[in-house]
Design a protein around this motif. Sequence first.
Motif, short mmCIF file in Angstrom:
data_model
loop_
_atom_site.label_atom_id
_atom_site.label_comp_id
_atom_site.label_asym_id
_atom_site.label_seq_id
_atom_site.Cartn_x
_atom_site.Cartn_y
_atom_site.Cartn_z
N GLU A 7 17.24 44.39 38.82
CA GLU A 7 16.09 45.16 39.31
C GLU A 7 16.18 46.64 38.94
O GLU A 7 15.16 47.32 38.87
N HIS A 8 17.41 47.13 38.71
CA HIS A 8 17.62 48.56 38.46
C HIS A 8 18.66 48.71 37.36
O HIS A 8 19.85 48.43 37.58
N ASN A 9 18.26 49.18 36.20
CA ASN A 9 19.16 49.26 35.06
C ASN A 9 20.33 50.22 35.28
O ASN A 9 21.38 50.09 34.66
N ASN A 10 20.15 51.21 36.17
CA ASN A 10 21.23 52.17 36.42
C ASN A 10 22.21 51.69 37.48
O ASN A 10 23.11 52.43 37.88
N ILE A 11 22.07 50.46 37.92
CA ILE A 11 23.06 49.82 38.79
C ILE A 11 23.80 48.79 37.95
O ILE A 11 23.19 47.88 37.38
N LYS A 12 25.10 48.94 37.88
CA LYS A 12 25.95 48.08 37.04
C LYS A 12 26.81 47.20 37.96
O LYS A 12 27.48 47.71 38.85
N ALA A 13 26.79 45.90 37.72
CA ALA A 13 27.43 44.95 38.63
C ALA A 13 28.77 44.45 38.11
O ALA A 13 28.89 44.06 36.95
N ALA A 14 29.76 44.46 39.00
CA ALA A 14 31.05 43.82 38.75
C ALA A 14 31.16 42.61 39.67
O ALA A 14 30.72 42.66 40.82
N PHE A 15 31.74 41.53 39.18
CA PHE A 15 31.85 40.29 39.95
C PHE A 15 33.31 40.00 40.26
O PHE A 15 34.17 40.12 39.37
N GLY A 16 33.59 39.60 41.51
CA GLY A 16 34.97 39.30 41.86
C GLY A 16 35.11 38.83 43.29
O GLY A 16 34.14 38.39 43.93
N PHE A 17 36.34 38.95 43.80
CA PHE A 17 36.70 38.49 45.14
C PHE A 17 37.64 39.50 45.77
O PHE A 17 38.75 39.70 45.29
N HIS A 18 37.15 40.16 46.82
CA HIS A 18 37.97 41.16 47.52
C HIS A 18 39.13 40.46 48.21
O HIS A 18 38.92 39.49 48.96
N PRO A 19 40.37 40.92 48.00
CA PRO A 19 41.52 40.16 48.50
C PRO A 19 41.79 40.29 50.00
O PRO A 19 42.58 39.51 50.53
N GLU A 20 41.15 41.24 50.68
CA GLU A 20 41.44 41.41 52.11
C GLU A 20 40.63 40.43 52.95
O GLU A 20 39.91 40.79 53.88
N GLN A 21 40.79 39.15 52.64
CA GLN A 21 40.12 38.07 53.36
C GLN A 21 40.88 36.79 53.06
O GLN A 21 41.79 36.76 52.24
N GLN A 22 40.47 35.71 53.73
CA GLN A 22 41.14 34.42 53.51
C GLN A 22 41.04 34.04 52.05
O GLN A 22 39.99 34.19 51.42
N VAL A 23 42.13 33.56 51.51
CA VAL A 23 42.19 33.26 50.08
C VAL A 23 41.19 32.17 49.71
O VAL A 23 40.87 31.28 50.51
N LEU A 24 40.65 32.27 48.50
CA LEU A 24 39.71 31.28 48.01
C LEU A 24 40.39 29.93 47.83
O LEU A 24 41.52 29.85 47.33
N ASN A 25 39.68 28.84 48.20
CA ASN A 25 40.18 27.52 47.85
C ASN A 25 39.76 27.20 46.42
O ASN A 25 39.00 27.94 45.79
N ASN A 26 40.26 26.10 45.88
CA ASN A 26 40.01 25.77 44.48
C ASN A 26 38.53 25.61 44.18
O ASN A 26 38.04 26.07 43.14
N GLU A 27 37.80 24.98 45.09
CA GLU A 27 36.37 24.74 44.86
C GLU A 27 35.61 26.07 44.81
O GLU A 27 34.77 26.28 43.92
N ALA A 28 35.92 26.98 45.74
CA ALA A 28 35.24 28.28 45.77
C ALA A 28 35.59 29.11 44.54
O ALA A 28 34.73 29.80 43.98
N MET A 29 36.84 29.04 44.10
CA MET A 29 37.25 29.78 42.91
C MET A 29 36.54 29.23 41.68
O MET A 29 36.08 29.99 40.81
#
Length: 265
Positions: free
Chosen positions: A61-83
């Motif tokens: 929606e906004h070209n001047n907003i740049k997105a990074a994708f990931g998983f913040h580690p300060e939470q319960q670890v991802l299971n295999n399906e979620a990863m």
Amino acid sequence: MEQQNFGSAWHLVDAHIHLDKYTKSEQQQIIDEMEQYGVESLITVSYDIESSKENLTLHREHNNIKAAFGFHPEQQVLNNEAMQELRAFIDLHHHDMIAIGEVGLPYYTRKENPDLRIEPYLEILEQFIILAKRYDKPIVLHAIYEDAGVVCDLLEKNKIKKAHFHWYKGDTRTIERMIRNGYFISITPDVLYETEIQQVVKQYPLAQMMVETDGPWPFTGPFAGEMTHPQMIHQSIETIAKIKGLEIAKVYGQLLWNTKQFYCI
């Protein structure tokens, strides 16, 4: 700093913000005020799969907003399906992705729960490092104090050069290692009042530095009670210039150049 200083020589990029974590009205306020405060771009990092989806929408929606994708580690670890779901999302949308992030190790969670096993988090982090290498993207890291050295081991193992340690705090030996490896850090508004952050600014080369808010994380000192806003970075840059003993225009120019080169903006 007076608003009239926000001309072309006073531009900046917020190198680390969680824009999706603001309310819709707060998001709109920040977006509407970017030009007013000389904010060229926001790099919005993600907390999980839903956060990644929201940040993708904001970017589209906004070209001047740049997105990074990931998983913040300060939470319960991802299971295999979620990863697997998050990896599939990254594979599908890597052309829209400016970086992998925020990823790293759960330093604060382990302080609260010393029995927490670190191995699953290390396995997930290495998967993200491999994804960053596959797509030739920077990686945005949540890794402080003793965790930073462990993360450096993984980065060196996988021959990763474009690493961004956001809101870095740690010992001089690790700082020297990060500098040698060409890794970048970013400085938050608490540089105005936290001696630990001021010391990091003294030690780290300006040429490997960026600035961020980590919003909506709230700050104290002169920012107590305020919504965290990218305009706070102007005061951060003023403080960095004082610590470094450099002209403020030079610091603005270097920080902007660093960020745009690092993230290929």
